[in-house]
Design a protein around this motif. Structure first.
Motif, mmCIF file in Angstrom:
data_model
loop_
_atom_site.group_PDB
_atom_site.id
_atom_site.type_symbol
_atom_site.label_atom_id
_atom_site.label_comp_id
_atom_site.label_asym_id
_atom_site.label_seq_id
_atom_site.Cartn_x
_atom_site.Cartn_y
_atom_site.Cartn_z
ATOM 1 N N VAL A 369 0.812 -1.221 0.000
ATOM 2 C CA VAL A 369 0.000 0.000 0.000
ATOM 3 C C VAL A 369 0.844 1.269 0.000
ATOM 4 O O VAL A 369 0.625 2.182 -0.804
ATOM 5 N N LEU A 370 1.802 1.370 0.909
ATOM 6 C CA LEU A 370 2.601 2.591 1.004
ATOM 7 C C LEU A 370 3.285 2.898 -0.321
ATOM 8 O O LEU A 370 3.368 4.058 -0.747
ATOM 9 N N LEU A 371 3.744 1.867 -0.996
ATOM 10 C CA LEU A 371 4.441 2.055 -2.269
ATOM 11 C C LEU A 371 3.457 2.343 -3.391
ATOM 12 O O LEU A 371 3.748 3.145 -4.300
ATOM 13 N N ALA A 372 2.283 1.704 -3.345
ATOM 14 C CA ALA A 372 1.255 2.001 -4.336
ATOM 15 C C ALA A 372 0.760 3.440 -4.190
ATOM 16 O O ALA A 372 0.500 4.133 -5.186
ATOM 17 N N VAL A 373 0.633 3.897 -2.946
ATOM 18 C CA VAL A 373 0.243 5.288 -2.705
ATOM 19 C C VAL A 373 1.295 6.230 -3.282
ATOM 20 O O VAL A 373 0.974 7.242 -3.930
ATOM 21 N N THR A 374 2.567 5.901 -3.061
ATOM 22 C CA THR A 374 3.649 6.718 -3.604
ATOM 23 C C THR A 374 3.567 6.801 -5.126
ATOM 24 O O THR A 374 3.663 7.888 -5.714
ATOM 25 N N ALA A 375 3.385 5.640 -5.764
ATOM 26 C CA ALA A 375 3.292 5.621 -7.227
ATOM 27 C C ALA A 375 2.074 6.388 -7.714
ATOM 28 O O ALA A 375 2.135 7.107 -8.719
ATOM 29 N N SER A 376 0.964 6.253 -6.998
ATOM 30 C CA SER A 376 -0.250 6.965 -7.428
ATOM 31 C C SER A 376 -0.068 8.468 -7.296
ATOM 32 O O SER A 376 -0.514 9.243 -8.153
ATOM 33 N N MET A 377 0.598 8.907 -6.230
ATOM 34 C CA MET A 377 0.837 10.341 -6.058
ATOM 35 C C MET A 377 1.815 10.877 -7.111
ATOM 36 O O MET A 377 1.700 12.027 -7.549
ATOM 37 N N TYR A 378 2.748 10.058 -7.516
ATOM 38 C CA TYR A 378 3.653 10.427 -8.608
ATOM 39 C C TYR A 378 2.844 10.701 -9.877
ATOM 40 O O TYR A 378 3.087 11.691 -10.591
ATOM 41 N N ALA A 379 1.854 9.836 -10.147
ATOM 42 C CA ALA A 379 1.006 10.026 -11.327
ATOM 43 C C ALA A 379 0.113 11.253 -11.167
ATOM 44 O O ALA A 379 -0.114 12.010 -12.126
ATOM 45 N N VAL A 380 -0.404 11.469 -9.954
ATOM 46 C CA VAL A 380 -1.231 12.655 -9.709
ATOM 47 C C VAL A 380 -0.401 13.920 -9.907
ATOM 48 O O VAL A 380 -0.856 14.894 -10.529
ATOM 49 N N TYR A 381 0.823 13.929 -9.400
ATOM 50 C CA TYR A 381 1.697 15.106 -9.453
ATOM 51 C C TYR A 381 2.082 15.457 -10.901
ATOM 52 O O TYR A 381 2.030 16.610 -11.317
ATOM 53 N N HIS A 382 2.471 14.427 -11.660
ATOM 54 C CA HIS A 382 2.933 14.684 -13.024
ATOM 55 C C HIS A 382 1.780 14.766 -14.020
ATOM 56 O O HIS A 382 1.878 15.493 -15.018
ATOM 57 N N GLY A 383 0.706 14.020 -13.766
ATOM 58 C CA GLY A 383 -0.407 14.018 -14.702
ATOM 59 C C GLY A 383 -0.049 13.329 -16.006
ATOM 60 O O GLY A 383 1.107 12.942 -16.240
ATOM 61 N N PRO A 384 -1.019 13.168 -16.891
ATOM 62 C CA PRO A 384 -0.760 12.454 -18.146
ATOM 63 C C PRO A 384 0.292 13.143 -19.012
ATOM 64 O O PRO A 384 1.155 12.476 -19.595
ATOM 65 N N ALA A 385 0.244 14.460 -19.077
ATOM 66 C CA ALA A 385 1.226 15.182 -19.901
ATOM 67 C C ALA A 385 2.624 15.049 -19.317
ATOM 68 O O ALA A 385 3.605 14.871 -20.051
#
Length: 988
Positions: A369-385
């Motif tokens: 979970v902690l690592l999945a949260v990290t990865a998800s926040m990375y995607a939220v921060y950078h966004g698709p572009a």
């Protein structure tokens, strides 16, 4: 260049040493330091909650004059250790950090371009500080109480959406352990959903990562699955034999293969196809779901999670909607609460091994979970572009490198690639290339004497490209000229055309300010150990001290590739050896394997070791596994995965194993008995006095004893599994040894074994560990999740022998203190012969359903109004709660919990007396949100104050749940496991 395929096993450094090496830590001959000269920042009194005067008060209240007297009553004399643990004295925190710094400095941080599923990445500092290094995120428990876990559930839903969107499939789970085991889970799912009766062949492309291929072999053998590794272009799908296939995209050699035709052939033959893939590449490449894949797996590590010498990382698993009830692991789904508000929770099927037990298709009970949260926040921060920009830059750098290599006269194995090149060395000598790369502090991947691999990543710079080229030639090259010559190598027919990450959450938090606030909003919705105690039976939610956690993100531990040459990782090797030696001393075993990266994987590995041992004795027919009916659900699931047949053993009225039943079944299956799986102290929270006799019964019948180490927190320093009679035991480092639960992961589940089983401990195909007789790899990385092992090393070193023993004693004291305080209000279901429990107790709530119509869930939810996470609910006995306070909670916190439970019992008494309605009462409507309490309308027969502030002390630090009681049944009937569509978002 060091060829990783020829590295020597690590002896005495490293894992699987039969005899612990002498290193001054275990069995040390150093003189004990006088107490007055010890550092003032010693850790024992920081870790253990009750101070000495409080311990004395608790003992007096319970009628004991000393802690020793209590322990003598609780722990059977015949299993007690006859000497203290042979460990050093506990050290001061500052002193130990200096020692660990010296160990860490032995690790050499080279630039690693090895690839094989692991990539350097940049963890945005806002995520590093506020997620990975934040106890508000890493001390949360698994989100079984959804009302106080809405923050991380939303972050996990975001993760599932990232996976679903990028892979082009319908549904994804909330993460698995690593890419190799995720691929093995895909094989198992394909096998279990097939419609052909006799299909037992699983095809694996030779272009898959070697560690994945090895894990597939390990997992297939006990299931009777035949693995064929070969060229996917040559495989012909023999009629009726093949149920599944595994492909790599991009391949391990970097090539981008067009698998459409192969997948069509597989489907025509009735086989499911799994594609192991790279998330960042899927921002540019056609996703697997669009070219026919049934399952996609991989590692989300490169989305902001440090390399950590191999873990922990969050693997992913996505599949078609048709298989949503078969997908392994946990899934976050949408539902609504009692007020109709959207709410998240774990979907029903995610705990299927507890329901189906030996019929379960997976033993996975955790996520990362902690690592999945990290990865998800990375995607939220950078966004698709932002993700696409990162991918395009990595690909361009690879194209520039390719242009340079060609200019120098080298040939590439494939002209179509994303971030990985394999280079034919021509007249160059592979050993010379290796030496030159080392001189530049660069690691390449040695494929063979004439080919090397180079994988670039987000951290690669233009200057790095020139440094890599210098390894191959001293000729000076112009970066500008190479950039002008670089051309895209992505196949035109495999370039992505579909959108992804279109939900607003991925398009509105791109400034640090916005992301910081978003993460804080989610954190505020979750109850963690920063809020109050989490008294979960069998889960040991103890202090995860800051000094234990600090080293996890040190570069010397976090920025090392798992397949870096061993000579660059001597700090890790020393830490592994010292930790293994300490765990061997604590457990009484001869050998330790650190490879299993979850408790469930420890179970599975231990059983495979037993299986391999029987085979070595020409007893391959021994496949019966005895398991008490009170056992954790992963026990029977693990046994079946290990190719064993489960026979259930009953328990008596006191919660102990029914020895007569055990003897009868052991004798009945004497010739075929493989093992007994037993938890000690028992699953019912009691030290069984007959445990040594139980072990002897199994040994007399030729079987082995597997001990589940979930309750090791009641043993450390008092007794040892190896002395009691266990042959194998897994250790939950995320319980007893202070690795945090991280909201449901990471975990570590190393195993200890007796000397006759040491040869069969796990091995690895890339960095050799163990011996040639070992069971194969059970994790993708040689030492599982190494970057979190310093946590347990620090804990053991800070506590020392005396501190570890006292921690166990106080854990037992705390549990008995709670049991005594509450037994007048709630019956304690199981006790030992002396009327005491071990480190946890089971409170029987079943009678309350008859007297007041109150279910166990009503009490669990009402505890939220008091600011507490519920204990373990309805396990191991339905209608009960299991309470484990651990040693880290103070007397004041224990008393607050007891007062909350007593207050709730008084509320129930009002219902029993008819003073409160059986349906309209604080328990039935719990938990109460702030929105409900301050609403204009209040139609309940009890007051708003009673709802929100049932005791005066609740006002001091009120924790408000984000949602009311979640409707799980509605969510399972209407399964939604990703962020709502744009249409739904717009409608809302």
């Amino acid at each position: 260049m060091t060829d990783s395929s020829t590295l020597k096993p690590l002896t005495p450094q490293g894992q699987n040493s039969a005899v612990p090496a002498s290193n001054g830590r275990v069995g040390s001959t150093k003189p004990n330091i006088p107490a007055a000269l010890l550092p003032t920042d010693r850790f024992e009194h920081r870790h253990i909650g009750p101070q000495d005067d409080e311990v004395a008060q608790m003992l007096e209240q319970m009628g004991y004059d000393s802690l020793d007297a209590l322990i003598d009553k609780v722990v059977p004399a015949q299993i007690r250790m006859n000497q203290p643990l042979q460990l050093d004295q506990g050290k001061g925190e500052h002193e130990l950090m200096q020692e660990l710094r010296a160990i860490a400095s032995q690790n050499k941080i080279f630039r690693s371009y090895i690839g094989m599923g692991y990539s350097g990445c940049i963890t945005p500092p806002v995520i590093l500080r506020n997620i990975l290094e934040n106890p508000g995120w890493y001390t949360q428990y698994t989100p079984y109480q959804a009302e106080i876990a809405q923050g991380r559930l939303e972050a996990l839903l975001n993760f599932q959406t990232v996976i679903k969107d990028l892979t082009g499939l319908d549904i994804a789970n909330a993460s698995l352990l690593d890419e190799g085991t995720a691929a093995a889970e895909a094989m198992a799912m394909s096998y279990n959903v097939q419609k052909k009766k006799n299909a037992t062949t699983f095809f694996v492309s030779e272009l898959c990562h070697p560690q994945t291929i090895e894990i597939i072999h390990t997992r297939a053998l006990p299931l009777g699955i035949s693995v064929v590794v070969g060229d996917h272009q040559q495989f012909s799908f023999p009629e009726g034999e093949t149920f599944g296939a595994l492909l790599q995209y991009p391949a391990t050699d970097g090539s981008i293969q067009d698998y459409k035709e192969f997948i069509e052939q597989a489907h025509a033959a009735g086989a499911l196809v799994t594609v192991a893939t790279d998330l960042l590449s899927l921002t540019l490449l056609t996703p697997p779901g669009e070219f026919g894949a049934d399952i996609a797996v991989g590692n989300s590590q490169r989305l902001g999670v440090p390399l950590g010498y191999g873990g922990p990382h969050a693997a992913f698993f996505a599949t078609k909607a048709a298989y949503q009830r078969k997908i392994p692991g946990r899934i976050v789904g949408m539902s609504h609460d009692a007020q109709g508000k959207d709410a998240l929770r774990l979907a029903l099927q995610t705990r299927e091994q507890h329901i189906r037990r030996d019929k379960a298709t997976s033993n996975i009970c955790t996520a990362q979970v902690l690592l999945a949260v990290t990865a998800s926040m990375y995607a939220v921060y950078h966004g698709p572009a932002g993700l696409k920009q990162i991918a395009e830059r990595v690909h361009l750098l690879t194209a520039v490198l390719a242009a340079g290599l060609k200019k120098l006269g080298f040939e590439l194995v494939s002209e179509q690639y994303f971030d990985t090149l394999q280079v034919r060395l021509g007249d160059l000598d592979g050993e010379e290339v290796g030496m030159r790369s080392q001189s530049h502090k660069i690691n390449l991947r040695p494929v063979d004497d004439k080919i090397v691999g180079i994988s670039l990543d987000e951290t690669t710079t233009a200057a790095d490209i020139l440094d890599i080229l210098k390894i191959f030639s001293d000729d000076a090259l112009s970066l500008e000229d190479l950039a002008a010559a670089a051309v895209t190598s992505l196949p035109e027919n495999l370039q992505r055309t579909t959108p992804y990450l279109t939900h607003p959450v991925f398009n509105q938090h791109h400034s640090e300010t916005e992301l910081l606030r978003y993460m804080q909003q989610l954190q505020n919705k979750d109850l963690s150990l920063t809020t109050s105690m989490i008294p979960l039976g069998s889960c040991t939610m103890k202090l995860n001290a800051t000094s234990e956690m600090l080293p996890v993100t040190w570069p010397e531990f976090g920025q090392i590739h798992p397949f870096a040459p061993v000579e660059q990782t001597q700090g890790y090797q020393e830490l592994f050896q010292q930790l293994e030696d300490s765990l061997a001393e604590i457990t009484g075993f001869a050998g330790i394997s650190l490879q299993p990266n979850a408790g469930s994987q420890g179970e599975y590995s231990g059983l495979l070791v037993i299986r391999k041992y029987h085979e070595s004795q020409d007893n391959s027919h021994r496949k019966i596994c005895l398991i008490p009916d009170s056992a954790h659900g992963t026990n029977p699931a693990s046994a079946v995965m290990a190719g064993m047949k489960v026979v259930v053993v009953g328990c008596d009225e006191f919660g102990n194993i029914d020895v007569a039943d055990l003897k009868q079944k052991a004798e009945q299956h004497r010739d075929d008995l493989a093992a007994l799986m037993v938890t000690y102290p028992s699953t019912h929270g009691v030290f069984e006095e007959e445990i040594q006799d139980i072990c002897q019964v199994i040994h007399d019948c030729g079987g082995q004893v597997y001990m589940d180490g979930a309750n090791m927190n009641a043993q450390v320093g008092l007794c040892r599994p190896g002395d009691i009679g266990a042959d194998v035991c897994h250790l939950n480092l995320h319980k007893t040894f202070c690795i945090p639960h991280g909201g449901g992961g990471p975990g570590m589940g190393p195993i200890g074994v007796q000397s006759h089983l040491v040869p069969f401990l796990p091995t690895h195909p890339v960095i050799p560990v163990g011996s040639k007789e070992g069971i194969g790899a059970v994790s993708a990385a040689p030492w599982g999740s190494p970057s979190i092992l310093p946590i347990s090393w620090v804990y053991i070193s800070l506590m020392g022998a005396e501190g570890l023993k006292k921690a166990t004693e106080v854990a037992i004291l705390n549990a008995n203190y709670i049991a005594q305080r509450l037994e007048k209000h709630y019956p304690v279901l199981f006790k030992g012969k002396t009327g005491l429990v071990a480190h946890e107790c089971i409170l029987d709530l079943r009678q309350l359903k008859k007297t007041a119509g109150i279910e166990v869930d009503d009490i669990a939810k009402r505890l939220i109004d008091y600011g507490f996470h519920a204990p373990t609910v309805s396990w191991p006995v339905p209608g009960t709660i299991m309470v484990e306070p651990t040693e880290s909670e103070s007397k004041a916190e224990l008393d607050r919990f007891c007062e909350a439970m007593i207050s709730i019992r008084a509320e129930i008494a009002e219902i029993e007396l008819g003073q409160c309605d059986r349906t309209d009462n604080p328990l039935k409507h719990a938990p109460h949100t702030a929105e409900v309490v301050i609403a204009d309308t209040w139609e309940h027969s009890y007051s708003r104050e009673q709802a929100a502030y049932p005791e005066p002390w609740v006002r001091d630090a009120k924790f408000w749940p984000a949602v009311g009681r979640v409707d799980n049944a509605f969510g399972d009937r209407n399964l939604v496991c990703s962020c709502p569509s744009m249409d739904a978002y717009a409608d809302e």
